[in-house]
Design a protein around this motif. Structure first.
Motif, PDB file in Angstrom:
ATOM      1  N   GLY A  30     -24.294  -1.326  -4.075  1.00  0.00           N
ATOM      2  CA  GLY A  30     -24.846  -0.860  -5.342  1.00  0.00           C
ATOM      3  C   GLY A  30     -25.667   0.395  -5.178  1.00  0.00           C
ATOM      4  O   GLY A  30     -25.592   1.322  -5.989  1.00  0.00           O
ATOM      5  N   GLU A  31     -26.441   0.445  -4.095  1.00  0.00           N
ATOM      6  CA  GLU A  31     -27.256   1.637  -3.818  1.00  0.00           C
ATOM      7  C   GLU A  31     -26.364   2.851  -3.593  1.00  0.00           C
ATOM      8  O   GLU A  31     -26.633   3.942  -4.109  1.00  0.00           O
ATOM      9  CB  GLU A  31     -28.129   1.377  -2.590  1.00  0.00           C
ATOM     10  N   ALA A  32     -25.276   2.681  -2.840  1.00  0.00           N
ATOM     11  CA  ALA A  32     -24.364   3.791  -2.569  1.00  0.00           C
ATOM     12  C   ALA A  32     -23.661   4.266  -3.837  1.00  0.00           C
ATOM     13  O   ALA A  32     -23.325   5.450  -3.960  1.00  0.00           O
ATOM     14  CB  ALA A  32     -23.339   3.384  -1.519  1.00  0.00           C
ATOM     15  N   LEU A  33     -23.455   3.354  -4.771  1.00  0.00           N
ATOM     16  CA  LEU A  33     -22.780   3.704  -6.024  1.00  0.00           C
ATOM     17  C   LEU A  33     -23.753   4.098  -7.128  1.00  0.00           C
ATOM     18  O   LEU A  33     -23.333   4.437  -8.233  1.00  0.00           O
ATOM     19  CB  LEU A  33     -21.911   2.531  -6.492  1.00  0.00           C
ATOM     20  N   GLY A  34     -25.052   4.047  -6.848  1.00  0.00           N
ATOM     21  CA  GLY A  34     -26.054   4.441  -7.833  1.00  0.00           C
ATOM     22  C   GLY A  34     -26.313   3.401  -8.904  1.00  0.00           C
ATOM     23  O   GLY A  34     -26.724   3.741 -10.010  1.00  0.00           O
ATOM     24  N   VAL A  35     -26.100   2.135  -8.589  1.00  0.00           N
ATOM     25  CA  VAL A  35     -26.332   1.052  -9.546  1.00  0.00           C
ATOM     26  C   VAL A  35     -27.758   0.542  -9.362  1.00  0.00           C
ATOM     27  O   VAL A  35     -28.235   0.379  -8.245  1.00  0.00           O
ATOM     28  CB  VAL A  35     -25.314  -0.094  -9.325  1.00  0.00           C
ATOM     29  N   GLU A  36     -28.424   0.280 -10.480  1.00  0.00           N
ATOM     30  CA  GLU A  36     -29.785  -0.256 -10.432  1.00  0.00           C
ATOM     31  C   GLU A  36     -29.790  -1.629  -9.769  1.00  0.00           C
ATOM     32  O   GLU A  36     -28.916  -2.455 -10.060  1.00  0.00           O
ATOM     33  CB  GLU A  36     -30.342  -0.386 -11.856  1.00  0.00           C
ATOM     34  N   PRO A  37     -30.758  -1.911  -8.889  1.00  0.00           N
ATOM     35  CA  PRO A  37     -30.799  -3.219  -8.224  1.00  0.00           C
ATOM     36  C   PRO A  37     -30.871  -4.396  -9.197  1.00  0.00           C
ATOM     37  O   PRO A  37     -30.324  -5.465  -8.925  1.00  0.00           O
ATOM     38  CB  PRO A  37     -32.054  -3.143  -7.362  1.00  0.00           C
ATOM     39  N   ALA A  38     -31.518  -4.208 -10.346  1.00  0.00           N
ATOM     40  CA  ALA A  38     -31.636  -5.301 -11.310  1.00  0.00           C
ATOM     41  C   ALA A  38     -30.285  -5.641 -11.944  1.00  0.00           C
ATOM     42  O   ALA A  38     -30.090  -6.742 -12.444  1.00  0.00           O
ATOM     43  CB  ALA A  38     -32.636  -4.930 -12.397  1.00  0.00           C
ATOM     44  N   ALA A  39     -29.344  -4.708 -11.911  1.00  0.00           N
ATOM     45  CA  ALA A  39     -28.045  -4.927 -12.529  1.00  0.00           C
ATOM     46  C   ALA A  39     -27.039  -5.555 -11.566  1.00  0.00           C
ATOM     47  O   ALA A  39     -25.912  -5.832 -11.962  1.00  0.00           O
ATOM     48  CB  ALA A  39     -27.490  -3.605 -13.056  1.00  0.00           C
ATOM     49  N   LEU A  40     -27.447  -5.761 -10.316  1.00  0.00           N
ATOM     50  CA  LEU A  40     -26.522  -6.291  -9.306  1.00  0.00           C
ATOM     51  C   LEU A  40     -26.558  -7.809  -9.245  1.00  0.00           C
ATOM     52  O   LEU A  40     -27.614  -8.416  -9.372  1.00  0.00           O
ATOM     53  CB  LEU A  40     -26.880  -5.755  -7.916  1.00  0.00           C
ATOM     54  N   ALA A  41     -25.411  -8.384  -9.049  1.00  0.00           N
ATOM     55  CA  ALA A  41     -25.318  -9.828  -8.808  1.00  0.00           C
ATOM     56  C   ALA A  41     -25.411 -10.058  -7.299  1.00  0.00           C
ATOM     57  O   ALA A  41     -25.044  -9.187  -6.511  1.00  0.00           O
ATOM     58  CB  ALA A  41     -23.997 -10.362  -9.338  1.00  0.00           C
TER      59      ALA A  41
END
Length: 105
Positions: A30-41
């Motif tokens: 998620g970090e590599a793709l720029g996704v917010e940590p709160a949005a990750l499962a």
């Protein structure tokens, strides 16, 4: 569904240029793709190969689950140990029942 896995010291570093990870670390992905940590499962989903998009990526159906079947090896080990124990006991019993004559002298 697979839970997220943290890589250990034997896990190769991910190849960020090709987006290849060797552990299912959803946080790092998620970090590599720029996704917010709160949005990750805390898990990832493996799909069957029939669900691979027409572009070919992401390629589904890559996870192969095979369980080791070592039952024959375990059985041979334990029966071998039991046979050895019987042999040791028979040798001990023979020594008790028929002691050797020792020359004194």
């Amino acid at each position: 569904m697979r839970l997220s896995e943290k890589p250990n010291w034997t896990t190769p570093e991910p190849d960020m240029s090709d987006r290849i990870w060797f552990a299912r670390d959803t946080g790092a992905m998620g970090e590599a793709l720029g996704v917010e940590p709160a949005a990750l499962a805390p898990y990832s989903i493996d799909l069957d190969a029939e669900f691979t998009p027409s572009s070919g990526l992401p390629q589904a159906g890559e996870t192969i689950v095979r369980f080791k079947n070592d039952h024959l090896g375990y059985a041979l080990t334990w029966f071998g140990l039991a046979t050895t124990l019987v042999g040791v006991f028979l040798t001990y019993a023979a020594g008790i029942l028929w002691p050797r004559n020792r020359k004194t002298g």
